[in-house]
Design an enzyme around this catalytic site. Sequence first.
Site, PDB file in Angstrom:
ATOM      1  N   ASP A 152       0.774  -1.232   0.000  1.00  0.00           N
ATOM      2  CA  ASP A 152       0.000   0.000   0.000  1.00  0.00           C
ATOM      3  C   ASP A 152       0.809   1.288   0.000  1.00  0.00           C
ATOM      4  O   ASP A 152       0.235   2.364   0.165  1.00  0.00           O
ATOM      5  CB  ASP A 152      -0.950   0.006   1.205  1.00  0.00           C
ATOM      6  CG  ASP A 152      -0.224  -0.181   2.531  1.00  0.00           C
ATOM      7  OD1 ASP A 152       1.002  -0.361   2.535  1.00  0.00           O
ATOM      8  OD2 ASP A 152      -0.905  -0.144   3.577  1.00  0.00           O
ATOM      9  N   GLU A 153       2.119   1.225  -0.184  1.00  0.00           N
ATOM     10  CA  GLU A 153       2.878   2.475  -0.205  1.00  0.00           C
ATOM     11  C   GLU A 153       4.102   2.363  -1.098  1.00  0.00           C
ATOM     12  O   GLU A 153       4.670   1.281  -1.282  1.00  0.00           O
ATOM     13  CB  GLU A 153       3.286   2.904   1.208  1.00  0.00           C
ATOM     14  CG  GLU A 153       4.185   1.931   1.927  1.00  0.00           C
ATOM     15  CD  GLU A 153       4.665   2.465   3.276  1.00  0.00           C
ATOM     16  OE1 GLU A 153       4.904   3.682   3.395  1.00  0.00           O
ATOM     17  OE2 GLU A 153       4.799   1.650   4.201  1.00  0.00           O
TER      18      GLU A 153
END
EC number: 2.7.7.7
Length: 468
Positions: free
Chosen positions: A105-106
């Site tokens: 997610d990043e």
Amino acid sequence: MESRWVLHLDMDAFFASVEQLTRPTLRGRPVLVGGLGGRGVVAGASYEARAYGARSAMPMHQARRLIGVTAVVLPPRGVVYGIASRRVFDTVRGLVPVVEQLSFDEAFAEPPQLAGAVAEDVETFCERLRRRVRDETGLIASVGAGSGKQIAKIASGLAKPDGIRVVRHAEEQALLSGLPVRRLWGIGPVAEEKLHRLGIETIGQLAALSDAEAANILGATIGPALHRLARGIDDRPVVERAEAKQISAESTFAVDLTTMEQLHEAIDSIAEHAHQRLLRDGRGARTITVKLKKSDMSTLTRSATMPYPTTDAGALFTVARRLLPDPLQIGPIRLLGVGFSGLSDIRQESLFADSDLTQETAAAHYVETPGAVVPAAHDATMWRVGDDVAHPELGHGWVQGAGHGVVTVRFETRGSGPGSARTFPVDTGDISNASPLDSLDWPDYIGQLSVEGSAGASAPTVDDVGDR
């Protein structure tokens, strides 16, 4: 005009947001994703759940107690998060050629078109990037921008939820100086405690030290590097990351473990930490390894290899527990670790994971585990909350509740909007197990991935539970 701009894109409450995306009835509800057992841990919490104080890495029973009866608790669906993550960062790569993906997610990016740009142009680009991700996936991202990775990551945190924060170079030192020292990348609990004992509470106070003082407190290698970051000096490049070969977690105990009960309690927590990293990585694991260091400092490892890669916590944890030797036979244990390897992409979790393990024991390779057994077969009539199912007329759905001889299914996907619920006898033949990927309703995209046979990027995944 600024010289360099690094972006940090962070998907907001990713696991829970994917559940709310693919199960529209859950939008606006306090959703918890994680282990459902007595020692389960929260892997992800929606912003509605966070409003009650729930957060990732919190014991699930504590999070449920904070939220109350409105909490929606779901098991992780690693295969769905993996494909959603892949589409997010495929979209990002459509605008930025090099993306340093840290996890599901990043990621960092350094768009070449922003070299020398003014802050207003960076804001415009960040909004364009967020809009592109939202339009392509339906998921929300926050984006931070600064002269280096440190500032960009801090900025994205300040932008949450659903925002942008561009930190001009002239503002960076003022922003850093007042933040708690723990916000500095690389400062963990141990380093934080050392600094606090010396009265160093903020990044600004750390920056005010000399290089020699920082090295003396934090170590000759890491001290100067952290001191540079505290002063806003961060020239680390943005580069694509190689895939990790293993995900592991371990803990050293202040008092040696001497009973199987102690080992079982310890391994649940350690395996949970490793499993959370596995979920964030996006791949499934075939091989489970247990590492033990005895009181005489000798090391023992045991491993088992399953027929297929999986992210299923039940299957992985059960094998890990069965690999444990009895301390009464080998002696006291001072360190325990769990590792997951044989990592590869999973396009479909096994619908009967435990059954597959039992039926294919002959295909599994066990090391140092004579007579080892695998989990008992799964009863296909015992539906679990969160299971993906299909009905010949009503389409794709998920199990919303089960018990007292009935199962309630909510029929909906990402593209359907909130769906209706239907109740069936638990032994009905009208519903069957279905691929979790069908809930994304991205047949063309998933079909193209299958044709390419390609794997998503992943993050480095070594974890030391003892320093958390």
